[in-house]
Motif scaffolding. Structure first.
Motif, PDB file in Angstrom:
ATOM      1  N   GLN A 110     -14.593 -18.058   0.285  1.00 57.98           N
ATOM      2  CA  GLN A 110     -15.835 -18.750   0.956  1.00 57.98           C
ATOM      3  C   GLN A 110     -16.732 -18.096   1.226  1.00 57.98           C
ATOM      4  O   GLN A 110     -18.097 -18.545   0.857  1.00 57.98           O
ATOM      5  N   ILE A 111     -16.731 -16.825   1.613  1.00 54.78           N
ATOM      6  CA  ILE A 111     -18.122 -15.981   1.878  1.00 54.78           C
ATOM      7  C   ILE A 111     -18.585 -15.587   0.377  1.00 54.78           C
ATOM      8  O   ILE A 111     -19.857 -15.517   0.184  1.00 54.78           O
ATOM      9  N   TRP A 112     -17.642 -15.392  -0.698  1.00 52.21           N
ATOM     10  CA  TRP A 112     -18.265 -14.993  -1.977  1.00 52.21           C
ATOM     11  C   TRP A 112     -18.743 -15.994  -2.543  1.00 52.21           C
ATOM     12  O   TRP A 112     -19.952 -15.817  -3.152  1.00 52.21           O
ATOM     13  N   GLU A 113     -18.490 -17.265  -2.291  1.00 47.49           N
ATOM     14  CA  GLU A 113     -18.947 -18.311  -2.967  1.00 47.49           C
ATOM     15  C   GLU A 113     -20.530 -18.415  -2.125  1.00 47.49           C
ATOM     16  O   GLU A 113     -21.398 -18.647  -2.890  1.00 47.49           O
ATOM     17  N   ASP A 114     -20.265 -18.555  -0.737  1.00 46.06           N
ATOM     18  CA  ASP A 114     -21.684 -18.658  -0.358  1.00 46.06           C
ATOM     19  C   ASP A 114     -22.912 -17.672  -0.563  1.00 46.06           C
ATOM     20  O   ASP A 114     -23.962 -17.812  -0.465  1.00 46.06           O
ATOM     21  N   SER A 115     -22.209 -16.479  -0.988  1.00 46.38           N
ATOM     22  CA  SER A 115     -23.401 -15.440  -1.241  1.00 46.38           C
ATOM     23  C   SER A 115     -23.828 -15.540  -2.708  1.00 46.38           C
ATOM     24  O   SER A 115     -24.209 -14.676  -3.245  1.00 46.38           O
TER      25      SER A 115
END
Length: 75
Positions: free
Chosen positions: A16-21
């Motif tokens: 999720q962090i990867w997608e958000d970034s």
């Protein structure tokens, strides 16, 4: 939480962090560490709430006993 459950939770949050970034490549370790930190912080906060609840319950019970003792003396 088992080791596998913990790892799955970290993996899901890191994703999720990867997608958000913006799906930035080459930062998997950074995302994993951030997710792990978040999970650790959440666990520590949950434990603090449990501890606080137990301490509060104990203090209320002690206060209740003291009130009952005073009522008994007054009667």
């Amino acid at each position: 939480m088992t080791h596998l459950d913990r790892e799955a939770a970290i993996r899901a949050r890191a994703h999720q962090i990867w997608e958000d970034s913006g799906r930035a490549e080459g930062q998997a370790e950074l995302h994993w560490n951030a997710a792990e930190r978040e999970l650790n912080d959440a666990a520590a906060l949950a434990q603090a709430h449990v501890t606080l609840a137990a301490v509060s319950k104990k203090a209320l019970a002690k206060k209740g006993k003291a009130n009952n003792a005073r009522k008994s003396k007054a009667a």
